[in-house]
Scaffold this active site. Structure first.
Site, PDB file in Angstrom:
ATOM      1  N   TYR A 171       6.212 -12.355  14.102  1.00 32.12           N
ATOM      2  CA  TYR A 171       6.554 -13.719  14.491  1.00 32.12           C
ATOM      3  C   TYR A 171       6.143 -14.708  13.396  1.00 32.12           C
ATOM      4  O   TYR A 171       6.916 -15.595  13.015  1.00 32.12           O
ATOM      5  CB  TYR A 171       5.860 -14.047  15.808  1.00 32.12           C
ATOM      6  CG  TYR A 171       6.089 -15.442  16.328  1.00 32.12           C
ATOM      7  CD1 TYR A 171       7.298 -15.788  16.924  1.00 32.12           C
ATOM      8  CD2 TYR A 171       5.093 -16.409  16.256  1.00 32.12           C
ATOM      9  CE1 TYR A 171       7.499 -17.067  17.431  1.00 32.12           C
ATOM     10  CE2 TYR A 171       5.285 -17.681  16.753  1.00 32.12           C
ATOM     11  CZ  TYR A 171       6.494 -18.011  17.340  1.00 32.12           C
ATOM     12  OH  TYR A 171       6.697 -19.274  17.835  1.00 32.12           O
ATOM     13  N   LYS A 175       8.606 -17.088  11.202  1.00 28.12           N
ATOM     14  CA  LYS A 175       8.476 -18.542  11.247  1.00 28.12           C
ATOM     15  C   LYS A 175       8.135 -19.123   9.879  1.00 28.12           C
ATOM     16  O   LYS A 175       8.563 -20.232   9.543  1.00 28.12           O
ATOM     17  CB  LYS A 175       7.424 -18.937  12.286  1.00 28.12           C
ATOM     18  CG  LYS A 175       7.841 -18.667  13.716  1.00 28.12           C
ATOM     19  CD  LYS A 175       9.124 -19.391  14.088  1.00 28.12           C
ATOM     20  CE  LYS A 175       9.434 -19.317  15.571  1.00 28.12           C
ATOM     21  NZ  LYS A 175      10.708 -19.999  15.897  1.00 28.12           N
TER      22      LYS A 175
END
Length: 301
Positions: A171, A175
């Site tokens: 993640y 990002k």
């Protein structure tokens, strides 16, 4: 409905729940026509349902706005292209792209599975690239045909990608990639009348309820800082014509706090004017690190 986005056409991905839902509702309140894209998956990205997106469309229409739902998988290149085309065909134009869709499969790095890594990178990073690429092609075509866009892209990064987060390797990598993609797109698309920014929101969603449980308690002062609706006014302003001077920025928001992130930038340096010898490097780096700003601790450290 009238407001700062009056008459504009917006696509919001992942708009059936959480932040995306609030973005779609706020953009509609501000006068935009909204394409509510949502695949309707579980928190881990499984299954599909048109129900959440259809519910948001019903709310917008009940309040006098215009919207339709779309169930495209935004990480599928062809489906992302069709999403952009449907917006233009239905509403006659496209002015705003809010890339928001995503899910989590958190795991400590040593336990992470390849399939989990691939799934998270796909939905977040490719799921930003694919709609952005096709929207950019549309706006370039408009500009070349003498119809200069006043277009806006709002991507969704995260503090996990900017400062790091224990247990969220995939993640955080996605990002962080979105933040870099934002910088590149802002530089490339300015000539076509497009600004590109990213937000790094902190709010109560399916993805954060477990990770930030301590922030979810009832507020003593009555202001729910974790309400996802707190984030959406920033998105609406970035989507408006009035944000023309702001591009290539990553903006953190939590509750009533807005923070402009300051990312990678050149710091202290030494130039030997020749190739460094390996035994010299340690002392030089020690000096440079002592002169530089220390990184912020990563989340969960």
């Amino acid at each position: 409905m009238t407001g700062i986005c009056e008459g504009r056409v917006a696509i919001v991905t992942g708009a059936g729940r959480g932040l995306g839902r609030e973005h779609a509702l706020e953009l509609a309140r501000q006068g935009a026509k909204v394409v509510v894209n949502d695949l309707g998956t579980s928190l881990g990205g499984d299954g599909a349902s048109r129900g959440p997106g259809a519910e948001v469309v019903e709310i917008i229409r009940a309040n006098g706005g215009e919207a339709f739902s779309n169930g495209a998988d935004i990480a599928d290149f062809a489906q992302a292209e069709a999403l952009i085309a449907e917006a233009v065909e239905t509403f006659g134009r496209l002015d705003i792209l809010v890339n928001n869709a995503g899910f989590v499969r958190d795991r400590m790095l040593v336990n992470a599975e390849e399939s989990e890594w691939d799934a998270v990178i796909r939905v977040h990073l490719k799921g930003h690239f694919a709609p952005l690429r096709h929207a950019a092609a549309y706006w370039r075509s408009e500009a070349k045909n003498g119809r200069m866009p006043v277009a806006r892209v709002i991507n969704t990064s995260s503090g996990a990608g900017l400062q790091g987060s224990v247990g969220q390797a995939a993640y955080a990598a996605a990002k962080g990639g979105i933040a870099s993609l934002t910088l590149v797109a802002a530089g490339e698309l300015a000539r076509y009348g497009v600004t590109v920014n990213a937000i790094a929101p902190s709010a109560r969603t399916r993805m954060t309820e477990g990770a930030f449980a301590e922030k979810m308690a009832a507020p003593a002062d009555g202001f729910d800082r974790m309400d996802p609706a707190n984030v959406s006014p920033l998105v609406a302003w970035l989507a408006s014509p009035g944000s023309h001077a702001v591009t290539g920025r990553v903006i953190e928001i939590e509750g009533g706090r807005i923070c402009v992130e300051e990312g990678w930038r050149h710091g202290p340096a030494r130039d030997a004017g020749r190739r460094w010898r390996a035994e010299e490097v340690g002392d030089v780096l020690a000096e440079l690190i002592a002169e530089s700003v220390s990184p912020e601790p990563i989340y969960g450290a």
